[in-house]
Enzyme design. Structure first.
Site, short mmCIF file in Angstrom:
data_model
loop_
_atom_site.label_atom_id
_atom_site.label_comp_id
_atom_site.label_asym_id
_atom_site.label_seq_id
_atom_site.Cartn_x
_atom_site.Cartn_y
_atom_site.Cartn_z
N LYS B 103 163.24 -52.56 107.34
CA LYS B 103 164.03 -51.44 106.82
C LYS B 103 165.46 -51.52 107.54
CE LYS B 103 164.49 -46.36 107.23
NZ LYS B 103 163.97 -45.26 107.44
N GLY B 191 164.43 -36.57 104.66
CA GLY B 191 164.85 -35.24 103.94
C GLY B 191 163.75 -34.41 103.69
#
Lengths: 65, 261
Positions: B103, B191
């Site tokens: 990632k 988020g």
């Protein structure tokens, strides 16, 4: 001889390979090693010497997102 | 949910569309319980200096989250430049015996943790050239998402809101546009604050959601992990089912004719 180990100055005995040095550290689990920002493959630990002034980084996986 | 509804990332099929991080938990027991409960099959880790001579009796994270059981996704969290991100990925690959799925995140600002997209593009190219499979954290910009896809990233992961903010899906229209344009998996990364946020991401057509803080900072992380698992599945099913059209006014559910009153 003097080396830097994970950012801190460290005095170790002369004529060490990475494999011998690691055997003094008692590390658990998986880790990876850089010397002077070059990754040392695990298979090369026994024949890779440590030189005075080397910057050694030993890293592991920790919690993160 | 049919067993054939899988997400394919870099040639491997996963039945779970929930990816989870391992940060911010109280201890490794809680980490293990929450991750098991989440049903996640891909689990992110960070790469940091080993504490030499300290806590050697503590179990190692990879003993709790075993690479035999989970796909470990090392991240480049905390990297603010291309060089440190690429270096971190190379160390991770050595650490994980050649495992090449990473990632990538290159951050631009400590306050917002928004990505530095130009440096992320640069790092992604270097990693792809070095045979890494890159899942990339980026802004919710459809043009940039397409660029990352075209250069060969195996998944594009736009933020829904700042990392750790829990503000939910701030710009669903951009996320939907990114999904519509995509030929690689699109995962909301960052988020999500609670289960409905995860469901909304999936209803928008995202292929998955990556989250950490929403589970780890819940009062009961294990229960929230369970909630997130269900929300991801519910949102996915709702997306596949196809929602009813929105109407400005009512449409009676009971027959209009046949009144006896």
């Amino acid at each position: 001889m003097e080396v830097t180990l994970n950012g801190d100055p460290c005095t170790i005995v002369n004529d060490l390979t990475i494999a011998k040095f690691l055997s003094t550290l008692d590390l658990e689990g998986k880790f990876a090693i850089e010397i002077n920002q070059h990754i040392i493959p695990r298979s090369e630990y026994p024949q890779t010497p440590i030189h005075p002034g080397d910057n050694i980084e030993i890293v592991q996986a920790i919690g993160g997102g | 949910m049919t067993s054939t509804d899988t997400i394919s990332i870099a040639g491997t099929d996963y039945s779970s569309r929930l990816l989870v991080g391992t940060g911010k938990y109280k201890d490794l027991d809680e980490t293990r319980s929450a991750i098991e409960t989440s049903g996640a099959q891909i689990v992110t880790v960070a790469i940091r200096r080993t504490n030499i001579g300290q806590n050697q009796d503590e179990p190692n994270l990879l003993e709790v989250i075993s690479p035999d059981k989970y796909t470990i996704l090392p991240n480049t969290a905390g990297c603010y430049d291309t060089e440190s991100a690429v270096r971190t990925c190379r160390l991770a690959r050595e650490l994980l015996d050649g495992h090449d799925l990473v990632k990538l995140e290159v951050l631009g600002d400590k306050k917002t943790l928004f990505p530095d997209v130009p440096q992320t593009l640069d790092a992604a190219q270097q990693l792809i050239d070095d045979n890494f499979k890159v899942m990339v954290y980026t802004s919710d910009d459809p043009i940039m998402a397409k660029r990352f896809e075209e250069m060969g990233c195996v998944a594009v992961m736009p933020l829904a809101a700042p990392i750790g903010s829990g503000l939910g899906i701030r710009n669903p229209y951009n996320i939907r546009t990114i999904v519509e344009n995509a030929n690689v998996p699109i995962l909301v990364d960052a988020g999500v604050g609670t289960a409905s946020d995860a469901a909304i991401a999936m209803e928008l057509g995202c292929d998955g959601v990556l989250m950490n803080t929403a589970i780890a900072e819940a009062k009961n992380p294990v229960l929230m992990a369970s909630a997130m698992k269900k929300a991801i599945e519910a949102g996915r099913e709702a997306y596949l089912a196809g929602r009813m059209p929105r109407r400005a006014y009512a449409s009676a559910s009971s027959p209009i004719g046949g009144h006896f009153f």
